[in-house]
Design a protein around this motif. Structure first.
Motif, PDB file in Angstrom:
ATOM      1  N   LEU A 134       0.820  -1.081   0.058  1.00 44.19           N
ATOM      2  CA  LEU A 134       0.031  -0.134   0.082  1.00 44.19           C
ATOM      3  C   LEU A 134       1.019   1.230   0.012  1.00 44.19           C
ATOM      4  O   LEU A 134       0.639   2.270  -0.696  1.00 44.19           O
ATOM      5  CB  LEU A 134      -0.867  -0.064   1.316  1.00 44.19           C
ATOM      6  CG  LEU A 134      -1.604   1.233   1.400  1.00 44.19           C
ATOM      7  CD1 LEU A 134      -2.865   1.395   0.094  1.00 44.19           C
ATOM      8  CD2 LEU A 134      -2.768   1.082   2.498  1.00 44.19           C
ATOM      9  N   LYS A 135       1.901   1.206   0.860  1.00 47.64           N
ATOM     10  CA  LYS A 135       2.844   2.374   0.813  1.00 47.64           C
ATOM     11  C   LYS A 135       3.405   2.510  -0.475  1.00 47.64           C
ATOM     12  O   LYS A 135       3.604   3.873  -0.979  1.00 47.64           O
ATOM     13  CB  LYS A 135       3.863   2.241   2.029  1.00 47.64           C
ATOM     14  CG  LYS A 135       4.858   3.205   1.948  1.00 47.64           C
ATOM     15  CD  LYS A 135       5.814   3.105   3.106  1.00 47.64           C
ATOM     16  CE  LYS A 135       6.783   4.318   3.130  1.00 47.64           C
ATOM     17  NZ  LYS A 135       7.892   4.152   4.253  1.00 47.64           N
ATOM     18  N   HIS A 136       4.006   1.441  -1.134  1.00 47.06           N
ATOM     19  CA  HIS A 136       4.561   1.405  -2.464  1.00 47.06           C
ATOM     20  C   HIS A 136       3.430   2.461  -3.558  1.00 47.06           C
ATOM     21  O   HIS A 136       3.645   3.065  -4.303  1.00 47.06           O
ATOM     22  CB  HIS A 136       4.795   0.155  -3.095  1.00 47.06           C
ATOM     23  CG  HIS A 136       5.569   0.224  -4.509  1.00 47.06           C
ATOM     24  ND1 HIS A 136       6.647   0.886  -5.065  1.00 47.06           N
ATOM     25  CD2 HIS A 136       4.915  -0.103  -5.445  1.00 47.06           C
ATOM     26  CE1 HIS A 136       6.721   0.615  -5.848  1.00 47.06           C
ATOM     27  NE2 HIS A 136       5.655   0.077  -6.693  1.00 47.06           N
ATOM     28  N   THR A 137       2.272   2.000  -3.604  1.00 54.23           N
ATOM     29  CA  THR A 137       1.134   2.394  -4.415  1.00 54.23           C
ATOM     30  C   THR A 137       1.034   3.633  -4.030  1.00 54.23           C
ATOM     31  O   THR A 137       0.889   4.760  -5.091  1.00 54.23           O
ATOM     32  CB  THR A 137      -0.090   1.329  -4.141  1.00 54.23           C
ATOM     33  OG1 THR A 137      -0.043   0.127  -4.263  1.00 54.23           O
ATOM     34  CG2 THR A 137      -1.346   1.909  -5.101  1.00 54.23           C
ATOM     35  N   VAL A 138       0.822   4.054  -2.848  1.00 51.97           N
ATOM     36  CA  VAL A 138       0.551   5.508  -2.586  1.00 51.97           C
ATOM     37  C   VAL A 138       1.873   6.536  -2.992  1.00 51.97           C
ATOM     38  O   VAL A 138       1.718   7.605  -3.720  1.00 51.97           O
ATOM     39  CB  VAL A 138       0.631   5.761  -1.074  1.00 51.97           C
ATOM     40  CG1 VAL A 138       0.459   7.117  -0.743  1.00 51.97           C
ATOM     41  CG2 VAL A 138      -0.917   5.049  -0.648  1.00 51.97           C
ATOM     42  N   THR A 139       3.175   5.909  -2.845  1.00 52.32           N
ATOM     43  CA  THR A 139       4.220   6.808  -3.282  1.00 52.32           C
ATOM     44  C   THR A 139       4.219   6.717  -4.791  1.00 52.32           C
ATOM     45  O   THR A 139       4.543   7.700  -5.193  1.00 52.32           O
ATOM     46  CB  THR A 139       5.459   5.796  -2.503  1.00 52.32           C
ATOM     47  OG1 THR A 139       5.415   5.897  -1.349  1.00 52.32           O
ATOM     48  CG2 THR A 139       6.627   6.806  -3.059  1.00 52.32           C
ATOM     49  N   ALA A 140       3.804   5.729  -5.387  1.00 52.17           N
ATOM     50  CA  ALA A 140       3.969   6.010  -6.971  1.00 52.17           C
ATOM     51  C   ALA A 140       2.840   6.768  -7.476  1.00 52.17           C
ATOM     52  O   ALA A 140       3.154   7.491  -8.537  1.00 52.17           O
ATOM     53  CB  ALA A 140       3.904   4.391  -7.593  1.00 52.17           C
ATOM     54  N   THR A 141       1.717   6.607  -6.813  1.00 52.83           N
ATOM     55  CA  THR A 141       0.589   7.542  -7.331  1.00 52.83           C
ATOM     56  C   THR A 141       0.563   9.010  -6.821  1.00 52.83           C
ATOM     57  O   THR A 141      -0.185   9.807  -7.731  1.00 52.83           O
ATOM     58  CB  THR A 141      -0.900   6.879  -6.685  1.00 52.83           C
ATOM     59  OG1 THR A 141      -0.817   5.478  -7.114  1.00 52.83           O
ATOM     60  CG2 THR A 141      -2.230   7.569  -7.348  1.00 52.83           C
ATOM     61  N   SER A 195      -6.187   0.347  -6.032  1.00 54.43           N
ATOM     62  CA  SER A 195      -5.390   1.228  -6.437  1.00 54.43           C
ATOM     63  C   SER A 195      -6.436   2.608  -6.971  1.00 54.43           C
ATOM     64  O   SER A 195      -5.818   3.744  -6.955  1.00 54.43           O
ATOM     65  CB  SER A 195      -4.743   0.862  -7.656  1.00 54.43           C
ATOM     66  OG  SER A 195      -5.279   0.451  -8.711  1.00 54.43           O
ATOM     67  N   ARG A 196      -7.441   2.319  -7.362  1.00 49.84           N
ATOM     68  CA  ARG A 196      -8.478   3.244  -7.672  1.00 49.84           C
ATOM     69  C   ARG A 196      -8.957   4.146  -6.341  1.00 49.84           C
ATOM     70  O   ARG A 196      -8.814   5.308  -6.455  1.00 49.84           O
ATOM     71  CB  ARG A 196      -9.578   2.925  -8.267  1.00 49.84           C
ATOM     72  CG  ARG A 196     -10.587   3.781  -8.715  1.00 49.84           C
ATOM     73  CD  ARG A 196     -11.001   3.990 -10.014  1.00 49.84           C
ATOM     74  NE  ARG A 196     -12.086   4.976 -10.391  1.00 49.84           N
ATOM     75  CZ  ARG A 196     -11.912   5.889 -11.259  1.00 49.84           C
ATOM     76  NH1 ARG A 196     -10.925   6.094 -11.839  1.00 49.84           N
ATOM     77  NH2 ARG A 196     -12.929   6.625 -11.395  1.00 49.84           N
ATOM     78  N   ASP A 197      -8.998   3.411  -5.199  1.00 51.26           N
ATOM     79  CA  ASP A 197      -9.307   4.088  -4.053  1.00 51.26           C
ATOM     80  C   ASP A 197      -8.128   5.032  -3.571  1.00 51.26           C
ATOM     81  O   ASP A 197      -8.264   5.937  -3.120  1.00 51.26           O
ATOM     82  CB  ASP A 197      -9.501   2.831  -2.813  1.00 51.26           C
ATOM     83  CG  ASP A 197     -10.687   2.045  -3.004  1.00 51.26           C
ATOM     84  OD1 ASP A 197     -11.610   2.595  -3.739  1.00 51.26           O
ATOM     85  OD2 ASP A 197     -10.849   1.177  -2.139  1.00 51.26           O
ATOM     86  N   VAL A 198      -6.923   4.537  -3.791  1.00 54.37           N
ATOM     87  CA  VAL A 198      -5.656   5.582  -3.474  1.00 54.37           C
ATOM     88  C   VAL A 198      -5.713   6.503  -4.428  1.00 54.37           C
ATOM     89  O   VAL A 198      -5.616   7.614  -3.894  1.00 54.37           O
ATOM     90  CB  VAL A 198      -4.373   4.505  -3.844  1.00 54.37           C
ATOM     91  CG1 VAL A 198      -3.250   5.322  -3.529  1.00 54.37           C
ATOM     92  CG2 VAL A 198      -4.429   3.440  -2.580  1.00 54.37           C
TER      93      VAL A 198
END
Length: 181
Positions: free
Chosen positions: A14-21, A108-111
């Motif tokens: 999740l942290k990786h997804t947030v960092t990338a987005t 990933s859409r939620d993020v």
């Protein structure tokens, strides 16, 4: 953009997804408003309880609330932290903190939606007089300096308008962000 966790275990993906987005979300919001540079907030992934605690402490510090006034005060923003996806709050030294409720971010859409929503709030906090208004309201909520009831109603109306603006823009801006990727 700095992303960290607070009282959260096993959230590496999740942290990786947030960092990338986050950079793309910030860029699409900045491009939409285009009138001022977007402040670079610190992003913290946390639990609902952590979100409420960090929002309380950070805003109290930003508004220079005396320590003896901070106890046993529940802020209107974080009264129901389990229902929140995010909270974007003022921080000391003209900063902004984006608190993400990791329990609500399931895809990933939620993020993407949550980050775009949060960055719209970051833009709103950069508007002229916004920070001072929030400090006055926080001083009222912490019982440091009372506001007139009409001022409290006006602030509540402003928050509703800002929330409606963020909700109105989030889906469209996420679609733009995904087309650009």
């Amino acid at each position: 953009m700095k992303v960290r966790t607070h009282h959260l275990i096993g959230s590496r993906s999740l942290k990786h997804t947030v960092t990338a987005t986050a950079p793309a979300a910030a860029r699409v919001v900045h491009d939409h408003f285009g009138r001022r540079p977007l402040a670079t907030p610190e992003i913290i992934l946390t639990t609902p309880r952590g979100l409420a605690q960090l929002a309380h402490t950070t805003q109290a510090d930003a508004a220079n609330i005396p320590y003896e006034k901070r106890t046993a005060v529940e802020l209107s923003l974080t009264a129901k932290p389990r229902q929140l996806y995010e909270a974007t709050v003022i921080a000391p030294k003209e900063g902004v903190l984006v608190l993400l409720n990791a329990r609500k971010l399931r895809s990933s859409r939620d993020v993407a939606l949550t980050l775009v929503h949060a960055f719209v709030h970051v833009d709103q906090l950069n508007r002229k007089g916004s920070r001072a208004l929030r400090i006055r309201h926080l001083q009222h909520e912490f019982h440091v300096q009372a506001l007139h009831p009409s001022q409290v109603r006006e602030f509540a109306r402003l928050l509703k308008e800002e929330e409606a603006e963020a909700q109105h823009l989030e889906g469209r801006l996420v679609d733009q962000m995904q087309r650009a990727a």
